[in-house]
Write an enzyme that holds these catalytic residues in place. Structure first.
Site, mmCIF file in Angstrom:
data_model
loop_
_atom_site.group_PDB
_atom_site.id
_atom_site.type_symbol
_atom_site.label_atom_id
_atom_site.label_comp_id
_atom_site.label_asym_id
_atom_site.label_seq_id
_atom_site.Cartn_x
_atom_site.Cartn_y
_atom_site.Cartn_z
ATOM 1 N N ARG A 1 -62.360 -70.111 -25.490
ATOM 2 C CA ARG A 1 -61.632 -69.104 -26.209
ATOM 3 C C ARG A 1 -60.288 -69.045 -25.516
ATOM 4 N NH1 ARG A 1 -67.018 -65.512 -26.916
ATOM 5 N NH2 ARG A 1 -67.916 -66.300 -28.760
ATOM 6 N N GLN B 1 -64.441 -71.159 -17.539
ATOM 7 C CA GLN B 1 -65.780 -72.342 -17.489
ATOM 8 C C GLN B 1 -65.855 -73.215 -18.843
ATOM 9 O OE1 GLN B 1 -69.058 -69.132 -15.815
ATOM 10 N NE2 GLN B 1 -68.945 -69.091 -17.803
ATOM 11 N N ASN C 1 -69.680 -74.175 -15.820
ATOM 12 C CA ASN C 1 -70.010 -73.218 -16.920
ATOM 13 C C ASN C 1 -71.703 -72.378 -16.574
ATOM 14 O OD1 ASN C 1 -70.676 -71.743 -19.271
ATOM 15 N ND2 ASN C 1 -71.201 -73.528 -20.559
ATOM 16 N N ASP D 1 -64.942 -58.765 -21.745
ATOM 17 C CA ASP D 1 -65.233 -60.175 -22.839
ATOM 18 C C ASP D 1 -63.834 -60.907 -23.037
ATOM 19 O OD1 ASP D 1 -67.721 -60.633 -22.785
ATOM 20 O OD2 ASP D 1 -68.171 -59.855 -24.863
ATOM 21 N N ASP E 1 -63.072 -62.477 -26.022
ATOM 22 C CA ASP E 1 -62.778 -62.489 -27.442
ATOM 23 C C ASP E 1 -62.637 -61.139 -28.109
ATOM 24 O OD1 ASP E 1 -65.370 -61.706 -27.075
ATOM 25 O OD2 ASP E 1 -66.024 -63.011 -28.679
ATOM 26 N N ASP F 1 -76.662 -57.567 -18.605
ATOM 27 C CA ASP F 1 -76.189 -56.344 -18.487
ATOM 28 C C ASP F 1 -77.366 -55.448 -18.259
ATOM 29 O OD1 ASP F 1 -76.965 -56.743 -20.997
ATOM 30 O OD2 ASP F 1 -75.067 -56.611 -21.909
ATOM 31 N N HIS G 1 -65.169 -55.846 -30.759
ATOM 32 C CA HIS G 1 -65.965 -56.831 -30.520
ATOM 33 C C HIS G 1 -66.618 -57.553 -31.796
ATOM 34 C CE1 HIS G 1 -69.057 -59.585 -28.948
ATOM 35 N NE2 HIS G 1 -68.681 -59.725 -27.829
#
Length: 648
Positions: free
Chosen positions: A198, A227, A256, A285, A287, A400, A424
């Protein structure tokens, strides 16, 4: 499957101008050290517009009367206008500051030109407003105004905000700052962005951080754990943003290892390059649409917290920017149910609308305690890592939640801070029937084994109920996914040895054997003429579900169907409806295509037999396997294990 990317070497970095965190040794110069306090600590900025045109300015400041021009850092009110900061980003979460920090008051500072009134107002846990402080200016020219508000009377709920008003003249307010007394020392903070293919999204967030850098006083470093095969450094703008961020940026290429491996890299690097345990790592994140003020709000809260704690940001839905995903959440561990809204917390709430029951604006007035926070934005103090270790090598999903529940068991709570938000991708636009469901299931069972009573009888009933629903709904690939997840849990801790790389490859290979896991364009459904597919809507949820379930099972066993073919909208693909079809064309939750589910009696029987066998094994062997995971957790979460996974 994304290929592995080797870590960048020093010669490569020298040639490209990229920066990278180096392997820590005992002789390394400390990168992170505490800063001296400067008297006042910036807790949040008063902003009047968002970081993107897609974001409504009403999330920052609402025009109640008249005309006002709202810009990012300033607002100009025409005569006879009123504007309120009683909005998602405009509010100061006073209740959380009173409960969790040592700050006793907050100051609101602003540059003012013109004539009008500035007022700090407050709410209580019911949302009823009151005025705390008022200042009137007349003919001001770049005057610096300060209003004070005590952090009291907020223990169960309530917030503070700034209201502005004019009568016969204009008023311009800019550079609004909410500040508290600074501690003697300020924690250094490192942002860690985990990214995988991304590149453009990640680069956009690096630019957002660079643009706000002057205000991010507590930000010492930005780690990018890349990654992917489509790397961030391949983009034309990377060299420019790297130059702007300077030695704060540390760009790392690594194998990764999923979100867990990407985020943990930040913890790993900070721990190896610090001379103080009073440091913070802020996960983010790649994205998200970033509100850079998030960094200020989370780090300030952490710096004034009475005790070290995990401080999480909230998630707003990117496709619906006015929606808050959830105010705070917890997980029912033994029944594998994450994402449960804490009582009194907002859930999928339009922040510009009102509660349909009370008629009051959707504001998080009551203070609520979170069980965990998603890693779309989450700050973890180094003290937590030092005491409980690193995250589990889960690849992704439940990493998480597991970490927050482990931290809580050691006395470190998680706070989800209202007003600290990022946008998000909406979760409900992601289809459940995907390869990542394997990690969701497997890791949820491991988390339950580590942090719940782990009642295997209850857990077995939950999994069996899921399996039956999947089989009735002709989701044979999803059934195989569930079976594989339980089988791999029963293999014990060694299933986590490689951080999930082999499991990701294998589950994709398994799912590829099941046609209904593939998505098609609605006009290109194999073996079915597009004009023959008509929508058949569902009946209401059955009032006697057990009886209907038994009936559907009998009909499936006999191969009897009410409908030979039909299209089903994604929100109506319930087991009691889909189980009436021989072939169902089901819209994917992404709304980008359809899945073709076809009744397969032989596969249904085979998967049912396998599923019952493995779930029965879980019921019998689960407690023994639970002990294996508990014994292995210190090793799995150790620095040495992650060093091995990073191939350092």
């Amino acid at each position: 499957m994304p290929g592995k990317a080797a870590p960048a070497t020093a010669p490569e970095q020298a040639k490209t101008g990229k920066t990278a965190a180096s392997k820590a040794t005992s002789t390394d110069k400390a990168l992170f050290s505490e800063h001296a306090g400067t008297g006042r600590l910036l807790a949040q900025r008063g902003l009047f517009a968002g970081p993107s045109e897609v974001v409504s300015k009403d999330l920052y400041a609402e025009i109640l009367e008249g005309v006002a021009a709202r810009e990012r850092g300033s607002v100009t009110l025409e005569p006879s206008a009123r504007i309120s900061g009683n909005t998602y980003f405009g509010r100061f979460p006073a209740s959380y500051w009173q409960r969790w920090t040592t700050a006793k008051s907050v100051s609101v500072e602003a540059d003012v030109t013109g004539s009008g009134q500035l007022a700090v107002r407050a709410s209580d846990m019911e949302g009823d407003p009151r005025t705390v402080s008022v200042h009137t200016v007349s003919g001001a020219k770049h005057e610096r105004v300060t209003l004070e508000a005590p952090l009291d009377k907020f223990l169960d709920g309530g917030a503070l905000w700034l209201d502005l008003e004019t009568e016969g003249e204009t008023l311009t307010v800019s550079n609004v700052r909410w500040t508290v007394d600074s501690p003697e020392t300020i924690r250094p903070t490192a942002v860690t962005i985990c990214t995988m293919n991304r590149a453009d999204d990640c680069l956009s967030n690096l630019y957002a951080l660079a643009d706000s850098l002057p205000a991010l006083d507590t930000l010492d470093a930005i780690y990018v754990a890349d990654q992917g095969t489509d790397t961030v450094d391949s983009r034309e703008g990377f060299a420019e943003v790297a130059k702007r961020l300077g030695d704060k940026l540390h760009y790392i290429k690594q194998p990764n290892l999923g979100g867990a491996g990407g985020f943990t890299r930040g913890l790993f690097e900070v721990a190896g390059n610090t001379e103080t345990e009073h440091a913070n790592v802020l996960f983010m994140d790649d994205d998200v649409l970033l509100e850079p003020d998030l960094v200020i709000r989370l780090t300030a809260f952490s710096n004034r917290a009475a005790n070290p704690m995990i401080v999480g940001g909230q998630m707003l839905n990117l496709l619906h920017p006015n929606q808050l995903h959830v105010g705070a959440e917890y997980a029912r561990l033994n029944t594998l149910e994450p994402g449960q809204p804490v009582p009194h917390s907002l859930s999928t709430a339009d922040l510009l609308d009102v509660d349909p029951e009370t008629g009051k604006p959707n504001r998080q007035e009551r203070r609520v305690d979170a069980g965990y926070n998603g890693w779309w934005s989450c700050l973890i103090p180094y003290e937590v890592v030092k005491q409980i270790g690193y995250p589990m090598p889960f690849f992704f999903q439940w990493d998480d939640a597991e970490y927050s529940y482990r931290a809580r068991a050691h006395g470190f709570p998680t706070v989800t801070l209202p007003g600290a938000g990022v946008w998000h991708a909406d979760f409900h636009w992601k289809d459940w029937d995907e390869w990542h469901r394997y990690f969701n299931l497997r890791n949820s069972i491991i988390t339950a084994a580590l942090h719940s009573p782990f009642d295997t009888n209850l857990l077995s009933r939950v999994l069996l109920a899921q399996l039956v629903r999947y089989l009735l709904s002709m989701q044979y690939g999803l059934s195989a996914t569930l079976i594989t997840a339980v089988e791999d849990f029963l293999k014990g801790p060694e299933v986590l040895h490689d951080g999930g790389v082999a499991a990701m490859k294998r589950i994709r290979e398994i799912r590829a054997q099941y046609p209904e896991t593939k998505r098609y364009k609605p006009t290109e459904v194999p073996g079915v003429a597009s004009n023959d597919i008509g929508i058949i809507n569902t009946a209401p949820r059955p009032s006697m579900q057990r009886l209907v379930l038994l009936k559907r099972i009998i009909y499936r066993l006999l191969g009897k169907h009410r409908f030979e073919l039909g299209a089903i909208p994604s929100d109506e693909a319930h087991w009691w409806h889909v189980s009436q079809f021989e072939t169902a064309i089901v819209t994917d939750a992404s709304q980008e295509g359809v899945r073709v589910r076809r009744y397969d009696r032989q596969r249904m029987f085979e998967l049912a037999k396998q599923g019952v066998q493995v779930i029965n094994r879980l019921r019998k062997e689960g407690k023994l396997v639970q002990e294996e995971y508990k014994r292995a957790m210190p090793r799995l979460t150790s620095r040495e294990n992650w060093k091995r996974l990073y191939q350092l």
